[in-house]
Design a protein around this motif. Structure first.
Motif, mmCIF file in Angstrom:
data_model
loop_
_atom_site.group_PDB
_atom_site.id
_atom_site.type_symbol
_atom_site.label_atom_id
_atom_site.label_comp_id
_atom_site.label_asym_id
_atom_site.label_seq_id
_atom_site.Cartn_x
_atom_site.Cartn_y
_atom_site.Cartn_z
ATOM 1 N N UNK A 279 0.840 -1.190 0.000
ATOM 2 C CA UNK A 279 0.000 0.000 0.000
ATOM 3 C C UNK A 279 0.878 1.245 0.000
ATOM 4 N N UNK A 280 0.494 2.222 -0.796
ATOM 5 C CA UNK A 280 1.211 3.500 -0.756
ATOM 6 C C UNK A 280 0.563 4.367 0.306
ATOM 7 N N UNK A 281 1.363 4.771 1.250
ATOM 8 C CA UNK A 281 0.824 5.522 2.389
ATOM 9 C C UNK A 281 1.120 7.005 2.267
ATOM 10 N N UNK A 282 0.313 7.780 2.991
ATOM 11 C CA UNK A 282 0.506 9.236 2.983
ATOM 12 C C UNK A 282 1.547 9.624 4.031
ATOM 13 N N UNK A 283 2.323 10.634 3.699
ATOM 14 C CA UNK A 283 3.311 11.230 4.588
ATOM 15 C C UNK A 283 2.585 11.774 5.822
ATOM 16 N N UNK A 284 3.004 11.357 7.020
ATOM 17 C CA UNK A 284 2.311 11.820 8.233
ATOM 18 C C UNK A 284 2.361 13.346 8.371
ATOM 19 N N UNK A 285 3.388 13.964 7.751
ATOM 20 C CA UNK A 285 3.522 15.412 7.866
ATOM 21 C C UNK A 285 2.463 16.141 7.046
ATOM 22 N N UNK A 286 1.992 15.483 5.976
ATOM 23 C CA UNK A 286 0.934 16.074 5.152
ATOM 24 C C UNK A 286 -0.422 15.892 5.810
ATOM 25 N N UNK B 246 4.756 22.811 -1.025
ATOM 26 C CA UNK B 246 4.608 22.906 0.436
ATOM 27 C C UNK B 246 5.907 23.421 1.019
ATOM 28 N N UNK C 171 7.632 23.738 4.777
ATOM 29 C CA UNK C 171 7.559 23.476 6.213
ATOM 30 C C UNK C 171 8.309 24.558 6.983
ATOM 31 N N UNK D 17 8.859 21.431 -0.796
ATOM 32 C CA UNK D 17 8.472 20.234 -1.548
ATOM 33 C C UNK D 17 7.746 20.681 -2.807
ATOM 34 N N UNK E 69 5.605 19.017 -6.065
ATOM 35 C CA UNK E 69 5.044 17.880 -6.805
ATOM 36 C C UNK E 69 4.663 18.350 -8.194
ATOM 37 N N UNK F 22 3.461 -4.459 6.545
ATOM 38 C CA UNK F 22 2.962 -5.588 5.756
ATOM 39 C C UNK F 22 4.111 -6.551 5.525
ATOM 40 N N UNK G 95 9.759 17.307 10.441
ATOM 41 C CA UNK G 95 9.941 18.121 9.228
ATOM 42 C C UNK G 95 11.392 18.148 8.758
ATOM 43 N N UNK H 216 8.172 8.671 2.520
ATOM 44 C CA UNK H 216 6.947 8.142 1.902
ATOM 45 C C UNK H 216 6.960 8.315 0.387
ATOM 46 N N UNK H 217 7.461 9.464 -0.056
ATOM 47 C CA UNK H 217 7.484 9.709 -1.502
ATOM 48 C C UNK H 217 8.526 8.834 -2.182
ATOM 49 N N UNK I 247 7.503 13.720 -11.317
ATOM 50 C CA UNK I 247 8.630 14.389 -10.645
ATOM 51 C C UNK I 247 8.223 14.949 -9.292
ATOM 52 N N UNK I 248 9.073 14.688 -8.320
ATOM 53 C CA UNK I 248 8.880 15.226 -6.975
ATOM 54 C C UNK I 248 10.216 15.739 -6.466
ATOM 55 N N UNK I 249 10.207 16.943 -5.915
ATOM 56 C CA UNK I 249 11.440 17.527 -5.369
ATOM 57 C C UNK I 249 11.239 17.818 -3.894
ATOM 58 N N UNK I 250 12.276 17.590 -3.137
ATOM 59 C CA UNK I 250 12.212 17.867 -1.703
ATOM 60 C C UNK I 250 13.547 18.439 -1.268
ATOM 61 N N UNK I 251 13.514 19.717 -0.898
ATOM 62 C CA UNK I 251 14.734 20.325 -0.383
ATOM 63 C C UNK I 251 14.593 20.465 1.118
#
Ligand code: FES
Ligand code: FE2
Lengths: 92, 388
Positions: A2-9, A30, A32, A38, A40, B23, B327, B333-334, B356-360
């Motif tokens: 399962x793909x889960x959501x980031x708890x921070x979101x 986003x 923080x 972030x 997307x 799982x 944070x 997760x991504x 595409x996903x970016x995280x700084x």
């Protein structure tokens, strides 16, 4: 799996739509904090991005193997949105 | 006490205690190119056993020089072909001498008039590049699409770079643990004694990238004689589920040292994997051939130590599908959402897995905290030194 959501979101601010002032690409962003970001992208947004297109056409397979580090115009758009309050940035 | 803890976890919703969820490990193995190590080791005229993807495989070089990978179990009576011998273009089974070609077909049975129907075993698609052997794994049985090709590593074939210093270790856990390192900035400080100051991830298509700059830690490696290492900058990308190329530059007070680090693995089964590291170093005025070779060895040993530091954690930790992130953590997760694309059929790869996903990461607070910790360590050491 399962793909889960980031708890921070779930517990903090969600991703928020934002348009790039240069190419109009619509991404989700986003922050923080001032220095955390972030982004997307969607396939459509990526196709719209001018810097990305320029980078792809010049892909010489250098040491970074054509890595696109990010769009500077979008980066500016995000900073602007954060400064004028359109994009919420939690205070320290 | 242990039982008590478990009960509490189950009752998380009423007590406010967070439970760890996991799982079972996936029953299939990732679609993609996997590196089996230096190709030269398979060219000694003998077949080699490789345990991978929950199976036993045999690697052998046929007369044309090509490297072939077959299921190791002979379709005749089940003997282990990796215990056989190479005879010309074929691999001969040790039990009754049936001859198997690199394409998986039985070519000849010396004592029989005719090869029976269906005398065909599983053959893997292989690729040799930059001194490395790769094997393509796809549970759906499709050939590798060209866009997931492993990029060339320029230095690997150039005279002004060292040869590979290559290391392999078996790790007894599921390989997702090693993938998590891509996004786990803080563990580089606590587990590997490095000091990240900049950290960014980019996931796009089948590539996951980590960009990291760091300082060297005076409390971990007391500055000795010779050039002083100031820090490093690294751009590391997984090209698919298992092969990472890291363009890694070490900054010294009097020079920059350019290296390419490979961090790769293949699953042995759901609960173990073979972890590989390889490094090449570029020669320079300050570091001509012999110096560079010695440096590559030294870095190789250092990286092996780093693996061991990870292994000490992995050995004792539990699998966790719901990590609780702050944070200042990276996008775990991504990353896992990206990684999932390799475990589903191609038709089931969803846009979110490849978009595409970016995280700084904001390193302000970590850097503050770590500076203090380094200072404290140095002060403690100085005090102990005065006492001695
Ligand atoms: S089992 Fe291989 S030849 Fe008989
Ligand atoms: Fe690690």
């Amino acid at each position: 799996m399962t793909i889960r959501a980031d708890n921070r979101l779930l517990d903090g601010a969600p991703m928020q739509p934002l348009d790039c002032h240069q190419c109009g690409a619509e991404v989700e962003v986003r922050k923080a904090s001032w220095h955390q970001t972030s982004v997307q992208w969607s396939a459509q947004a990526l196709r719209a991005c001018l810097e990305r297109r320029a980078a792809r056409s010049g892909d010489g397979g250098g040491p970074d193997h054509g890595l696109f580090p990010g769009c500077t115009a979008l980066r500016e758009s995000i900073v602007r949105a954060a400064l004028d309050g359109a994009l919420a940035v939690p205070e320290d | 006490m242990k039982g008590w803890v478990n009960v509490t976890a189950v009752e998380a919703s009423t007590t406010g205690i967070r439970s760890i969820e996991a799982e079972a490990v996936p029953t299939r193995f990732a679609r993609g190119w996997h590196c089996l190590g230096l190709s030269g080791q398979f060219k000694d005229g003998r077949p080699h056993t490789v345990n991978a993807f929950g199976q036993k495989l045999v690697v052998f070089q046929s007369g044309d020089g090509g490297l072939n990978v077959l299921d190791a179990y002979c379709r005749h009576m089940g003997a282990d072909l990796s215990k056989g011998t190479i005879k010309g273009d074929e691999l001969a089974c040790p039990f009754h001498d049936w001859r198997w070609g690199g394409d998986g077909r039985c070519k000849k049975i010396p004592y029989a008039r005719r090869v029976p129907l269906r005398a065909r075993t599983a053959a893997w698609i292989t690729m040799e590049q930059d001194g490395l052997l790769f094997v393509w794994n796809d549970p759906e049985g499709n050939p590798p699409p060209p866009e997931v090709a492993i990029p060339r590593i320029e230095g690997a074939t150039r005279d002004d770079w060292t040869d590979w210093v290559w290391q392999e270790i078996v790790v007894e856990t599921n390989c997702r643990e090693v993938m998590d390192n891509v996004v786990d900035m803080a563990h580089f400080f606590y587990v590997h004694y490095s000091f990240p100051t900049y950290f960014k991830n980019i996931f796009e298509g089948h590539v996951a990238t980590q960009i990291m700059n760091g300082l060297s830690r005076p409390d971990a490696r007391p500055p000795g004689k010779g050039p002083r290492m100031l820090g490093n900058s690294s751009v590391a990308s997984y090209h698919g589920p298992s092969f990472m190329i890291d363009d890694l530059t070490y900054h010294y007070d009097d020079m920059d040292l350019k290296s390419v680090l490979i961090n790769a693995h293949y699953p042995i089964d759901g609960n173990s994997f073979m972890l590989h590291s390889g490094i090449i170093v570029q020669h320079s005025d300050k570091l001509p051939r012999e110096g560079a070779e010695a440096m590559a060895q030294k870095l190789g040993d250092f990286i092996l130590k780093g693996f061991d530091q990870d292994v000490q954690i992995w050995k004792h930790k539990t699998r966790i599908d719901n990590p609780l992130l702050c944070e200042e953590d990276g996008p775990v997760y991504q990353l896992r959402r990206w990684y999932e694309q390799f475990y589903v059929d191609v038709a089931d790869v969803r846009p979110e897995m490849v978009e595409r996903f970016e995280f700084e990461l904001d390193t302000t607070r970590p850097v503050e905290a770590w500076k203090q910790e380094v200072e404290a360590n140095l002060a403690r050491r100085a005090a102990a030194g005065r006492q001695a």
